[in-house]
Design a protein around this motif. Structure first.
Motif, PDB file in Angstrom:
ATOM      1  N   ILE A  53      -3.994  -6.883 -18.020  1.00 27.91           N
ATOM      2  CA  ILE A  53      -3.386  -7.436 -16.813  1.00 27.91           C
ATOM      3  C   ILE A  53      -3.680  -8.929 -16.719  1.00 27.91           C
ATOM      4  N   LEU A  54      -2.643  -9.722 -16.462  1.00 31.18           N
ATOM      5  CA  LEU A  54      -2.766 -11.153 -16.213  1.00 31.18           C
ATOM      6  C   LEU A  54      -2.089 -11.450 -14.876  1.00 31.18           C
ATOM      7  N   ASP A  55      -2.788 -12.162 -13.988  1.00 29.06           N
ATOM      8  CA  ASP A  55      -2.270 -12.364 -12.630  1.00 29.06           C
ATOM      9  C   ASP A  55      -2.470 -13.819 -12.196  1.00 29.06           C
ATOM     10  N   PHE A  56      -1.461 -14.358 -11.485  1.00 29.07           N
ATOM     11  CA  PHE A  56      -1.540 -15.711 -10.928  1.00 29.07           C
ATOM     12  C   PHE A  56      -1.242 -15.645  -9.430  1.00 29.07           C
ATOM     13  N   HIS A  57      -2.056 -16.340  -8.618  1.00 29.93           N
ATOM     14  CA  HIS A  57      -1.759 -16.360  -7.181  1.00 29.93           C
ATOM     15  C   HIS A  57      -2.384 -17.588  -6.534  1.00 29.93           C
ATOM     16  N   GLY A  58      -1.634 -18.214  -5.639  1.00 31.43           N
ATOM     17  CA  GLY A  58      -2.101 -19.392  -4.921  1.00 31.43           C
ATOM     18  C   GLY A  58      -2.762 -19.032  -3.601  1.00 31.43           C
ATOM     19  N   THR A  59      -3.801 -19.767  -3.251  1.00 32.44           N
ATOM     20  CA  THR A  59      -4.520 -19.484  -2.007  1.00 32.44           C
ATOM     21  C   THR A  59      -3.752 -19.946  -0.772  1.00 32.44           C
ATOM     22  N   ALA A  60      -2.734 -20.802  -0.955  1.00 31.37           N
ATOM     23  CA  ALA A  60      -1.937 -21.277   0.175  1.00 31.37           C
ATOM     24  C   ALA A  60      -0.576 -20.591   0.245  1.00 31.37           C
ATOM     25  N   ASP A  61      -0.450 -19.448  -0.410  1.00 29.16           N
ATOM     26  CA  ASP A  61       0.797 -18.684  -0.391  1.00 29.16           C
ATOM     27  C   ASP A  61       1.009 -18.110   0.998  1.00 29.16           C
ATOM     28  N   THR A  62       2.067 -18.548   1.679  1.00 34.60           N
ATOM     29  CA  THR A  62       2.362 -18.060   3.035  1.00 34.60           C
ATOM     30  C   THR A  62       3.388 -16.935   3.030  1.00 34.60           C
ATOM     31  N   VAL A  63       3.969 -16.633   1.870  1.00 35.34           N
ATOM     32  CA  VAL A  63       4.916 -15.525   1.763  1.00 35.34           C
ATOM     33  C   VAL A  63       4.164 -14.236   1.451  1.00 35.34           C
ATOM     34  N   VAL A  64       3.257 -14.316   0.491  1.00 30.96           N
ATOM     35  CA  VAL A  64       2.394 -13.189   0.151  1.00 30.96           C
ATOM     36  C   VAL A  64       0.956 -13.707   0.187  1.00 30.96           C
ATOM     37  N   SER A  65       0.259 -13.453   1.263  1.00 24.77           N
ATOM     38  CA  SER A  65      -1.079 -14.000   1.444  1.00 24.77           C
ATOM     39  C   SER A  65      -2.043 -13.528   0.360  1.00 24.77           C
ATOM     40  N   TYR A  66      -2.863 -14.433  -0.126  1.00 27.10           N
ATOM     41  CA  TYR A  66      -3.887 -14.087  -1.117  1.00 27.10           C
ATOM     42  C   TYR A  66      -4.792 -12.982  -0.580  1.00 27.10           C
TER      43      TYR A  66
ATOM     44  N   THR B  81       0.815  -1.216   0.000  1.00 18.65           N
ATOM     45  CA  THR B  81       0.000   0.000   0.000  1.00 18.65           C
ATOM     46  C   THR B  81       0.843   1.258   0.000  1.00 18.65           C
ATOM     47  N   GLY B  82       2.112   1.159   0.423  1.00 16.59           N
ATOM     48  CA  GLY B  82       2.975   2.334   0.432  1.00 16.59           C
ATOM     49  C   GLY B  82       3.213   2.906  -0.946  1.00 16.59           C
ATOM     50  N   THR B  83       3.143   2.060  -1.978  1.00 21.00           N
ATOM     51  CA  THR B  83       3.358   2.534  -3.351  1.00 21.00           C
ATOM     52  C   THR B  83       2.171   2.223  -4.249  1.00 21.00           C
ATOM     53  N   PHE B  84       1.254   1.405  -3.774  1.00 25.19           N
ATOM     54  CA  PHE B  84       0.083   1.060  -4.575  1.00 25.19           C
ATOM     55  C   PHE B  84      -1.119   0.981  -3.641  1.00 25.19           C
ATOM     56  N   ASN B  85      -1.870   2.070  -3.576  1.00 23.32           N
ATOM     57  CA  ASN B  85      -3.016   2.115  -2.673  1.00 23.32           C
ATOM     58  C   ASN B  85      -4.335   2.205  -3.427  1.00 23.32           C
TER      59      ASN B  85
ATOM     60  N   GLY C  27      -2.504  -8.190   3.896  1.00 22.30           N
ATOM     61  CA  GLY C  27      -2.207  -8.038   5.325  1.00 22.30           C
ATOM     62  C   GLY C  27      -0.787  -7.607   5.576  1.00 22.30           C
ATOM     63  N   GLN C  28      -0.374  -7.645   6.822  1.00 22.83           N
ATOM     64  CA  GLN C  28       0.962  -7.201   7.216  1.00 22.83           C
ATOM     65  C   GLN C  28       2.013  -8.249   6.861  1.00 22.83           C
ATOM     66  N   SER C  29       3.091  -7.816   6.230  1.00 20.83           N
ATOM     67  CA  SER C  29       4.165  -8.736   5.866  1.00 20.83           C
ATOM     68  C   SER C  29       5.395  -7.960   5.445  1.00 20.83           C
ATOM     69  N   HIS C  30       6.565  -8.430   5.856  1.00 27.81           N
ATOM     70  CA  HIS C  30       7.842  -7.860   5.430  1.00 27.81           C
ATOM     71  C   HIS C  30       7.911  -6.348   5.642  1.00 27.81           C
ATOM     72  N   GLY C  31       7.356  -5.892   6.750  1.00 26.09           N
ATOM     73  CA  GLY C  31       7.473  -4.483   7.097  1.00 26.09           C
ATOM     74  C   GLY C  31       6.493  -3.560   6.411  1.00 26.09           C
ATOM     75  N   GLY C  32       5.481  -4.114   5.752  1.00 31.49           N
ATOM     76  CA  GLY C  32       4.504  -3.280   5.074  1.00 31.49           C
ATOM     77  C   GLY C  32       3.147  -3.953   5.015  1.00 31.49           C
ATOM     78  N   THR C  33       2.171  -3.260   4.450  1.00 34.63           N
ATOM     79  CA  THR C  33       0.831  -3.793   4.289  1.00 34.63           C
ATOM     80  C   THR C  33       0.613  -4.160   2.832  1.00 34.63           C
ATOM     81  N   GLN C  34       0.225  -5.399   2.600  1.00 38.06           N
ATOM     82  CA  GLN C  34       0.013  -5.879   1.238  1.00 38.06           C
ATOM     83  C   GLN C  34      -1.471  -5.852   0.875  1.00 38.06           C
ATOM     84  N   VAL C  35      -1.749  -5.455  -0.361  1.00 39.44           N
ATOM     85  CA  VAL C  35      -3.104  -5.411  -0.894  1.00 39.44           C
ATOM     86  C   VAL C  35      -3.570  -6.836  -1.197  1.00 39.44           C
TER      87      VAL C  35
END
Length: 317
Positions: A193-206, A178-182, A209-217
């Motif tokens: 736009i084409l996007d792929f994401h796994g529902t069991a991703d524990t590095v970047v949650s689908y 969110t710091g650069t993309f809100n 939320g909070q992760s790696h010092g920032g808030t992820q969309v």
């Protein structure tokens, strides 16, 4: 095959290859330090059928946090023989991120990226250099990336100066901060736009939320945001891979392509139980044959050859 217009052919057309380049090979390039920016590096793979008298598409592939050029080349499979866009072999480009605040390589847009490093300017320089060195179809420049590299791909899509030069964008297991993309993302054209994401991703949650010092969309918010910017109808259509390919129907394909601006489309692959990985049916070399977690897992389809390249092939500036 659609021949590019004369205006789309770059100034590198007709030129002989530099001495350190050859078709079918990957070669490293350095960008000298300038204007307060550090020296930069990237690798270029020329297809085996590269010709200096016809335009070739460029596909950039950005590695993730703590990644590198060689691993991204292995992971994204863009240097495989036989990959074509508009009937011609591609120029695959693997840039290197700079060391971030945690001592690991990263791209602009993440809370841990290197302060003061202008990765957007780096991309602009790479495009100009490639166009002047090789025969490029400038209407067919594409970008893809994984994790932090995919978040950077989104930053490029949100930067009109660069977005105006790129025909389509593909993100894999992306980290959108969110710091650069809100959600307030300036655009001057429809963006495929084409996007792929796994529902069991524990590095970047689908779900973000909070992760790696920032808030992820969240991934749903990311996809809906682009559908809105492209003026697409809010509700997506849902489809799946064939049951022969995906017997359990674990992969849901969400598509926004109704009432969009001309050229606008958003496609999202929601991979049930998918991890922080680049979807592919074989393991990357770095896994040494050992099935484990994240990139060292397999899926029922190869994202690059069966989805990303065909998607790019349908979009041109």
């Amino acid at each position: 095959m659609v021949l590019p217009s004369e205006s789309a052919l770059s100034s590198g057309c007709g030129k002989s290859l530099p001495d350190d380049f050859s078709s079918g090979q990957t070669t490293s390039i350095s960008v000298p330090a300038t204007n307060g920016q550090p020296i930069r590096h990237y690798k270029v793979h020329l297809s085996a059928n590269y010709q200096n008298d016809r335009g070739h598409a460029i596909v950039f592939s950005f590695h993730g946090h703590n990644g590198n050029m060689a691993k991204q080349e292995d992971l994204s499979q863009l240097s495989l023989k036989g990959i074509l866009i508009n009937g011609a072999g591609i120029i695959a480009v693997y840039p290197k991120g700079k060391e971030g605040t945690d001592g690991q390589s990263a791209w602009q847009g993440a809370p841990y990226s290197a302060p003061g490093v202008d990765d957007i300017a780096f991309v602009n320089t790479m495009i100009a250099t490639l166009q002047s060195t090789f025969c490029v179809d400038s209407s067919r420049i594409y970008v893809t990336g994984k994790s932090n590299g995919a978040g950077f791909v989104n930053l490029l899509a949100c930067t009109p100066l660069i977005a105006s030069k790129i025909a389509a964008f593909a993100t894999v297991s992306a980290a959108f901060y969110t710091g650069t993309f809100n959600g307030d993302c300036p655009t001057q054209r429809a963006i495929p736009i084409l996007d792929f994401h796994g529902t069991a991703d524990t590095v970047v949650s689908y779900n973000g939320g909070q992760s790696h010092g920032g808030t992820q969309v969240s991934i749903d918010d990311f996809r809906h945001g682009w559908a809105s910017r492209n003026d697409c109808q809010n509700k997506s259509t849902i489809s799946h891979l064939s049951k022969e390919t995906d017997p359990q129907q674990l992969i849901e394909i969400q598509t926004w392509n109704t009432n969009c601006k001309t050229g606008g489309i958003v496609i999202g692959y929601k991979i049930t139980a998918g991890q922080h990985s680049w979807p592919r049916t074989t393991l990357p070399v770095k896994c040494n044959g050992n099935v484990g977690t994240n990139d060292c897992t397999t899926t029922v389809f190869d994202a690059t050859t069966s989805v990303i390249i065909p998607f790019f092939n349908t979009h041109t500036l």
